[in-house]
Design a protein around this motif. Structure first.
Motif, PDB file in Angstrom:
ATOM      1  N   ALA A 160       0.835  -1.208   0.000  1.00  0.00           N
ATOM      2  CA  ALA A 160       0.000   0.000   0.000  1.00  0.00           C
ATOM      3  C   ALA A 160       0.867   1.255   0.000  1.00  0.00           C
ATOM      4  O   ALA A 160       0.557   2.234  -0.694  1.00  0.00           O
ATOM      5  CB  ALA A 160      -0.928  -0.013   1.208  1.00  0.00           C
ATOM      6  N   ASP A 161       1.967   1.243   0.761  1.00  0.00           N
ATOM      7  CA  ASP A 161       2.882   2.388   0.773  1.00  0.00           C
ATOM      8  C   ASP A 161       3.508   2.599  -0.594  1.00  0.00           C
ATOM      9  O   ASP A 161       3.615   3.728  -1.082  1.00  0.00           O
ATOM     10  CB  ASP A 161       3.981   2.193   1.824  1.00  0.00           C
ATOM     11  CG  ASP A 161       3.461   2.339   3.244  1.00  0.00           C
ATOM     12  OD1 ASP A 161       2.352   2.895   3.416  1.00  0.00           O
ATOM     13  OD2 ASP A 161       4.171   1.892   4.168  1.00  0.00           O
ATOM     14  N   LYS A 162       3.920   1.507  -1.230  1.00  0.00           N
ATOM     15  CA  LYS A 162       4.518   1.605  -2.574  1.00  0.00           C
ATOM     16  C   LYS A 162       3.512   2.155  -3.567  1.00  0.00           C
ATOM     17  O   LYS A 162       3.853   2.976  -4.417  1.00  0.00           O
ATOM     18  CB  LYS A 162       5.026   0.232  -3.037  1.00  0.00           C
ATOM     19  CG  LYS A 162       6.254  -0.243  -2.307  1.00  0.00           C
ATOM     20  CD  LYS A 162       7.428   0.633  -2.653  1.00  0.00           C
ATOM     21  CE  LYS A 162       8.679   0.131  -1.976  1.00  0.00           C
ATOM     22  NZ  LYS A 162       9.809   1.005  -2.171  1.00  0.00           N
ATOM     23  N   LYS A 163       2.270   1.706  -3.486  1.00  0.00           N
ATOM     24  CA  LYS A 163       1.227   2.205  -4.385  1.00  0.00           C
ATOM     25  C   LYS A 163       1.008   3.697  -4.164  1.00  0.00           C
ATOM     26  O   LYS A 163       0.858   4.459  -5.122  1.00  0.00           O
ATOM     27  CB  LYS A 163      -0.084   1.455  -4.160  1.00  0.00           C
ATOM     28  CG  LYS A 163      -0.127   0.084  -4.763  1.00  0.00           C
ATOM     29  CD  LYS A 163      -1.482  -0.551  -4.524  1.00  0.00           C
ATOM     30  CE  LYS A 163      -1.551  -1.953  -5.089  1.00  0.00           C
ATOM     31  NZ  LYS A 163      -2.849  -2.589  -4.838  1.00  0.00           N
ATOM     32  N   ALA A 164       0.987   4.119  -2.914  1.00  0.00           N
ATOM     33  CA  ALA A 164       0.779   5.535  -2.605  1.00  0.00           C
ATOM     34  C   ALA A 164       1.911   6.378  -3.181  1.00  0.00           C
ATOM     35  O   ALA A 164       1.677   7.440  -3.767  1.00  0.00           O
ATOM     36  CB  ALA A 164       0.670   5.733  -1.094  1.00  0.00           C
ATOM     37  N   ILE A 165       3.141   5.903  -3.036  1.00  0.00           N
ATOM     38  CA  ILE A 165       4.294   6.636  -3.583  1.00  0.00           C
ATOM     39  C   ILE A 165       4.193   6.689  -5.093  1.00  0.00           C
ATOM     40  O   ILE A 165       4.410   7.735  -5.718  1.00  0.00           O
ATOM     41  CB  ILE A 165       5.614   5.967  -3.126  1.00  0.00           C
ATOM     42  CG1 ILE A 165       5.801   6.161  -1.621  1.00  0.00           C
ATOM     43  CG2 ILE A 165       6.803   6.525  -3.907  1.00  0.00           C
ATOM     44  CD1 ILE A 165       6.935   5.335  -1.031  1.00  0.00           C
ATOM     45  N   PHE A 166       3.836   5.586  -5.713  1.00  0.00           N
ATOM     46  CA  PHE A 166       3.718   5.527  -7.170  1.00  0.00           C
ATOM     47  C   PHE A 166       2.637   6.488  -7.667  1.00  0.00           C
ATOM     48  O   PHE A 166       2.847   7.230  -8.627  1.00  0.00           O
ATOM     49  CB  PHE A 166       3.406   4.089  -7.598  1.00  0.00           C
ATOM     50  CG  PHE A 166       3.215   3.926  -9.077  1.00  0.00           C
ATOM     51  CD1 PHE A 166       4.294   3.966  -9.927  1.00  0.00           C
ATOM     52  CD2 PHE A 166       1.955   3.750  -9.611  1.00  0.00           C
ATOM     53  CE1 PHE A 166       4.124   3.834 -11.291  1.00  0.00           C
ATOM     54  CE2 PHE A 166       1.767   3.605 -10.975  1.00  0.00           C
ATOM     55  CZ  PHE A 166       2.853   3.650 -11.822  1.00  0.00           C
ATOM     56  N   PHE A 167       1.482   6.491  -7.003  1.00  0.00           N
ATOM     57  CA  PHE A 167       0.402   7.369  -7.417  1.00  0.00           C
ATOM     58  C   PHE A 167       0.770   8.848  -7.199  1.00  0.00           C
ATOM     59  O   PHE A 167       0.401   9.707  -7.998  1.00  0.00           O
ATOM     60  CB  PHE A 167      -0.899   7.034  -6.696  1.00  0.00           C
ATOM     61  CG  PHE A 167      -1.524   5.742  -7.169  1.00  0.00           C
ATOM     62  CD1 PHE A 167      -1.721   5.477  -8.510  1.00  0.00           C
ATOM     63  CD2 PHE A 167      -1.917   4.779  -6.256  1.00  0.00           C
ATOM     64  CE1 PHE A 167      -2.283   4.313  -8.951  1.00  0.00           C
ATOM     65  CE2 PHE A 167      -2.494   3.597  -6.676  1.00  0.00           C
ATOM     66  CZ  PHE A 167      -2.667   3.347  -8.021  1.00  0.00           C
TER      67      PHE A 167
END
Length: 114
Positions: free
Chosen positions: A103-110
């Motif tokens: 979820a953290d990686k997705k947030a950074i990517f977005f």
């Protein structure tokens, strides 16, 4: 001529009652605070057999042998149960940590896309 009053009867199923309510009723009956009939009236449950089913499913009584199911466990058995529970909790923790990482990686990517 007067028409007779119709009573409101709504057929209910096991799914209409929450698990917490079922467990609360079972605990109340097993502790001796109330009887089956009292709980039926108190919680507006239509059938006695509904509560008996919950007692068989969630209660501490062995219905096959007609004895209470509260035998004392040996310390070794208790340790084995706790070790199994610890392993399960560690697996759940690892899964949740992995989900949080994703979820953290997705947030950074977005954030980078925006």
């Amino acid at each position: 001529m007067k028409e007779p009053l119709k009573t409101l009867y709504v057929k209910r199923t096991q799914k209409d009652y929450s698990l917490s309510l079922k467990l609360q009723i079972v605990k109340e009956i097993e502790s001796g605070k109330s009887g089956i009939t009292d709980c039926r009236k108190k919680y507006a449950i239509q059938s006695r057999s509904t509560i008996v089913t919950w007692l068989r499913k969630y209660g501490n009584f062995d219905w096959d042998n007609q004895t209470p199911n509260s035998m004392q466990k040996t310390p070794e058995q208790r340790i084995m149960e706790l070790e199994a529970e610890v392993k399960l909790l560690e697996k759940q923790k690892a899964l949740l940590e992995r989900q949080a990482y994703i979820a953290d990686k997705k947030a950074i990517f977005f954030d980078m896309m925006i």
